[in-house]
Design a protein around this motif. Structure first.
Motif, PDB file in Angstrom:
ATOM      1  N   ALA A   1       0.850  -1.196   0.000  1.00  0.00           N
ATOM      2  CA  ALA A   1       0.000   0.000   0.000  1.00  0.00           C
ATOM      3  C   ALA A   1       0.888   1.250   0.000  1.00  0.00           C
ATOM      4  CB  ALA A   1      -0.908   0.010   1.218  1.00  0.00           C
ATOM      5  N   LEU A   2       0.615   2.166  -0.919  1.00  0.00           N
ATOM      6  CA  LEU A   2       1.398   3.388  -1.032  1.00  0.00           C
ATOM      7  C   LEU A   2       1.067   4.346   0.117  1.00  0.00           C
ATOM      8  CD1 LEU A   2       3.357   5.188  -2.616  1.00  0.00           C
ATOM      9  CD2 LEU A   2       1.383   5.987  -3.944  1.00  0.00           C
ATOM     10  N   LEU A   3       2.104   4.760   0.846  1.00  0.00           N
ATOM     11  CA  LEU A   3       1.941   5.719   1.938  1.00  0.00           C
ATOM     12  C   LEU A   3       2.430   7.110   1.539  1.00  0.00           C
ATOM     13  CD1 LEU A   3       3.234   3.556   4.932  1.00  0.00           C
ATOM     14  CD2 LEU A   3       0.914   3.705   3.988  1.00  0.00           C
ATOM     15  N   VAL A   4       3.587   7.163   0.883  1.00  0.00           N
ATOM     16  CA  VAL A   4       4.202   8.434   0.494  1.00  0.00           C
ATOM     17  C   VAL A   4       4.871   8.247  -0.858  1.00  0.00           C
ATOM     18  CG1 VAL A   4       5.929  10.195   1.097  1.00  0.00           C
ATOM     19  CG2 VAL A   4       4.665   9.027   2.910  1.00  0.00           C
ATOM     20  N   GLU A   5       4.743   9.265  -1.708  1.00  0.00           N
ATOM     21  CA  GLU A   5       5.441   9.263  -2.986  1.00  0.00           C
ATOM     22  C   GLU A   5       6.108  10.615  -3.157  1.00  0.00           C
ATOM     23  OE1 GLU A   5       4.645   7.481  -7.322  1.00  0.00           O
ATOM     24  OE2 GLU A   5       3.093   8.862  -6.622  1.00  0.00           O
ATOM     25  N   ALA A   6       7.337  10.611  -3.681  1.00  0.00           N
ATOM     26  CA  ALA A   6       8.071  11.861  -3.864  1.00  0.00           C
ATOM     27  C   ALA A   6       8.796  11.876  -5.196  1.00  0.00           C
ATOM     28  CB  ALA A   6       9.092  12.047  -2.735  1.00  0.00           C
ATOM     29  N   SER A   7       8.821  13.051  -5.801  1.00  0.00           N
ATOM     30  CA  SER A   7       9.668  13.312  -6.952  1.00  0.00           C
ATOM     31  C   SER A   7      10.858  14.102  -6.417  1.00  0.00           C
ATOM     32  CB  SER A   7       8.906  14.131  -7.993  1.00  0.00           C
ATOM     33  OG  SER A   7       9.773  14.504  -9.041  1.00  0.00           O
ATOM     34  N   VAL A   8      12.071  13.620  -6.705  1.00  0.00           N
ATOM     35  CA  VAL A   8      13.272  14.203  -6.120  1.00  0.00           C
ATOM     36  C   VAL A   8      14.232  14.607  -7.227  1.00  0.00           C
ATOM     37  CG1 VAL A   8      15.139  13.844  -4.451  1.00  0.00           C
ATOM     38  CG2 VAL A   8      12.986  12.576  -4.198  1.00  0.00           C
ATOM     39  N   ARG A   9      14.570  15.908  -7.279  1.00  0.00           N
ATOM     40  CA  ARG A   9      15.584  16.379  -8.225  1.00  0.00           C
ATOM     41  C   ARG A   9      16.905  16.452  -7.480  1.00  0.00           C
ATOM     42  NH1 ARG A   9      16.002  17.955 -13.093  1.00  0.00           N
ATOM     43  NH2 ARG A   9      13.771  18.305 -13.368  1.00  0.00           N
ATOM     44  N   ILE A  10      17.899  15.762  -8.019  1.00  0.00           N
ATOM     45  CA  ILE A  10      19.225  15.670  -7.430  1.00  0.00           C
ATOM     46  C   ILE A  10      20.193  16.473  -8.297  1.00  0.00           C
ATOM     47  CG2 ILE A  10      21.106  14.088  -6.833  1.00  0.00           C
ATOM     48  CD1 ILE A  10      18.603  13.598  -5.150  1.00  0.00           C
ATOM     49  N   ALA A  11      20.979  17.355  -7.677  1.00  0.00           N
ATOM     50  CA  ALA A  11      21.978  18.140  -8.403  1.00  0.00           C
ATOM     51  C   ALA A  11      23.362  17.554  -8.173  1.00  0.00           C
ATOM     52  CB  ALA A  11      21.943  19.595  -7.930  1.00  0.00           C
ATOM     53  N   ALA A  12      24.190  17.631  -9.202  1.00  0.00           N
ATOM     54  CA  ALA A  12      25.591  17.227  -9.103  1.00  0.00           C
ATOM     55  C   ALA A  12      26.419  18.459  -8.740  1.00  0.00           C
ATOM     56  CB  ALA A  12      26.076  16.648 -10.433  1.00  0.00           C
ATOM     57  N   LEU A  13      27.245  18.318  -7.700  1.00  0.00           N
ATOM     58  CA  LEU A  13      28.105  19.411  -7.261  1.00  0.00           C
ATOM     59  C   LEU A  13      29.542  18.925  -7.124  1.00  0.00           C
ATOM     60  CD1 LEU A  13      26.018  20.884  -4.277  1.00  0.00           C
ATOM     61  CD2 LEU A  13      25.883  21.526  -6.695  1.00  0.00           C
ATOM     62  N   ARG A  14      30.480  19.847  -7.307  1.00  0.00           N
ATOM     63  CA  ARG A  14      31.875  19.553  -6.989  1.00  0.00           C
ATOM     64  C   ARG A  14      31.976  19.447  -5.479  1.00  0.00           C
ATOM     65  NH1 ARG A  14      33.714  17.869 -10.978  1.00  0.00           N
ATOM     66  NH2 ARG A  14      33.988  19.071 -12.862  1.00  0.00           N
ATOM     67  N   ALA A  15      32.554  18.374  -4.980  1.00  0.00           N
ATOM     68  CA  ALA A  15      32.696  18.193  -3.537  1.00  0.00           C
ATOM     69  C   ALA A  15      33.595  19.265  -2.938  1.00  0.00           C
ATOM     70  CB  ALA A  15      33.256  16.807  -3.232  1.00  0.00           C
TER      71      ALA A  15
END
Length: 146
Positions: free
Chosen positions: A109-123
């Motif tokens: 059963a679905l409780l939570v759904e998220a769309s996540v944008r991840i950025a690439a950064l220089r460490a």
């Protein structure tokens, strides 16, 4: 992968999470911010499972992935002692970012759904950077359709 010649497989990824007291409010319901922690753990384990642990990316490629934006849909509560499954699916791999869909489920059963944008950064500078070409090519093989 990323110069090491490691293959990435596109098997669906799901990470088990048990709900503890520390995850809940006084009523035994998971506090909304804990879902973000559950999803972070799942993303980290997904990357680790691909042979791309955060320490490796930082030391080898001077790269870190960070959450840039997230849209979260809370549908039903999880409660104390629930066994949850947190999934990760890659929907987009762009020059300097990824878009993931994550789901938190209990017994299917679905409780939570998220769309996540991840950025690439220089460490080293925490400035945006392109995803290294070999890594981007490998991740592109994992992109799923919604």
């Amino acid at each position: 992968m990323g110069g090491g010649g490691q293959e990435i497989h596109s098997d669906p990824f799901s990470f088990p999470v048990r709900v503890y007291w520390e995850d809940t409010d006084a009523g035994g319901v998971v506090y909304h911010a804990q879902y973000l922690a559950f999803m972070e753990r799942a993303r980290s384990e997904w990357m680790r499972g691909l042979g791309l642990g955060q320490d490796l990316l930082r030391s080898r490629d001077d790269l870190v992935f960070v959450v840039r934006a997230m849209t979260t849909d809370f549908r039903a509560p999880a409660r104390l002692d629930d066994q949850l499954q947190v999934s990760v699916r890659l929907l987009e791999c762009r020059g300097a970012s990824l878009v993931l869909v994550q789901r938190v489920e209990r017994d299917g059963a679905l409780l939570v759904e998220a769309s996540v944008r991840i950025a690439a950064l220089r460490a080293s500078s925490f400035r945006p950077c392109p995803i290294p070409p070999a890594l981007a090519a490998s991740l592109a093989l994992l992109v799923e359709t919604a």
